[in-house]
Enzyme design. Structure first.
Site, PDB file in Angstrom:
ATOM      1  N   ARG A 145       0.819  -1.219   0.000  1.00  0.00           N
ATOM      2  CA  ARG A 145       0.000   0.000   0.000  1.00  0.00           C
ATOM      3  C   ARG A 145       0.856   1.274   0.000  1.00  0.00           C
ATOM      4  NH1 ARG A 145      -2.355  -3.612  -1.307  1.00  0.00           N
ATOM      5  NH2 ARG A 145      -4.276  -4.517  -0.502  1.00  0.00           N
ATOM      6  N   SER A 198     -10.742   0.791   3.610  1.00  0.00           N
ATOM      7  CA  SER A 198      -9.946   0.454   4.795  1.00  0.00           C
ATOM      8  C   SER A 198      -9.238   1.694   5.330  1.00  0.00           C
ATOM      9  CB  SER A 198      -8.915  -0.622   4.461  1.00  0.00           C
ATOM     10  OG  SER A 198      -9.555  -1.822   4.085  1.00  0.00           O
ATOM     11  N   GLU A 235      -3.837   3.852   6.425  1.00  0.00           N
ATOM     12  CA  GLU A 235      -3.777   3.642   4.985  1.00  0.00           C
ATOM     13  C   GLU A 235      -4.264   4.895   4.266  1.00  0.00           C
ATOM     14  OE1 GLU A 235      -5.753   0.693   1.658  1.00  0.00           O
ATOM     15  OE2 GLU A 235      -5.142  -0.137   3.585  1.00  0.00           O
TER      16      GLU A 235
END
Length: 295
Positions: free
Chosen positions: A162, A220, A290
């Site tokens: 990520r 998320s 994130e």
């Protein structure tokens, strides 16, 4: 190009949260983007590059500078027998592009079914799901660096879980004017059976729907720690269904925070802090965001 003043940002984000941008403009080409960046430099304004508005939380105070929304979305397919390369501009939707190609019998991006955001944002954060990600699908990309278009190999992006060199540069405080900005990306594809492709995408869509809470969210909130799941850790901390203001840690998936209607950025940030503190106290694991906080 039309520069808007005090443009609300909430409608451009998947969370539907965020105050106004001092200035806002939409760029549909590399020339538009270079022009907007030059204008911001001349006016001594900070810049934020906006794609699909997922994976960001804009503060209620907004952004005191120029927000450039990247809108180029051309898709160009170059086929050679049973293989192909598809070149997609940065503003194209990730999931929509995957569906479009699958309907033509091309496999390689079907893992992105239902993935929110744009191609540019997906490269920026190395988006991924269901066993694949941008790093494994990308062939090459084109970026704008201080007005010059450059072609980059996959290695130059230094992809990680990520993350990418682009995201790391932003985290280090490097201005958008001084860092590469994605213009387009090329992906490798191969021919596949239309029925088999449709079935795989339907399975992915059903699995995503079964896990995704209803309501406005950014997806998320936290990265998954190695060998574990942020959602499991937050649930184990007893925080499912916890509300602050009009924001709620989702009952279906604890790594989602839902805007129940009229939630403020402070509501979300307080839930983020609570989740971090409780998970750290119980498991000793420090959750890493994130999402990106803007403003």
């Amino acid at each position: 190009m039309r520069y808007l003043e005090n443009e609300p940002l909430a409608p451009y984000t998947s969370w539907r949260i965020g105050g106004p941008a001092r200035y806002f403009v939409q760029a549909t080409s590399a020339a538009d983007l270079a022009s907007a960046l030059a204008w911001a430099e001349q006016c001594n304004l900070p810049v934020f590059i906006l794609g699909g508005g997922s994976n960001i939380l804009v503060r209620d105070s907004g952004f005191d500078g120029l927000v450039i929304r990247v809108r180029g979305h051309e898709v160009r397919l170059e086929a050679n027998g049973d293989t192909a390369s598809v070149i997609v501009e940065a503003g194209a939707p990730m999931a929509g592009t995957a569906r479009r190609l699958a309907r033509q019998g091309w496999s390689g991006l079907e893992w992105a079914e239902g993935l929110p955001g744009t191609i540019g944002g997906a490269l920026y954060g190395n988006a991924g799901c269901y066993g694949s990600d941008i790093a494994t699908s990308l062939d090459r990309a084109w970026v704008l660096v201080r007005g010059e278009t450059q072609e980059w190999s996959v290695d130059r992006f230094a992809f990680g879980y990520r993350t990418s060199v682009l995201k790391q540069m932003r985290a280090a405080g490097i201005r958008w004017q001084d860092q590469p900005i994605v213009l387009a990306a090329a992906f490798r594809l191969h021919r596949d059976d239309l029925t088999a492709l449709a079935q795989r995408m339907e399975r992915t869509s059903n699995e995503r729907r079964s896990k995704t809470p209803w309501g406005a969210s950014c997806g998320s909130v936290f990265k998954n720690p190695p060998g574990d799941s942020a959602g499991r850790l937050i649930e184990a901390a007893g925080l499912k269904g916890t509300r602050i203001g009009n924001a709620e840690i989702a009952l279906r998936h604890a790594n989602y925070i839902i805007n129940l209607g009229g939630a403020s950025s402070d509501d979300v940030l307080r839930l983020i802090d609570l989740a971090r503190e409780r998970v750290l106290a119980i498991s000793g694991i420090e959750l890493e965001l994130e999402i990106q906080i803007v403003g």
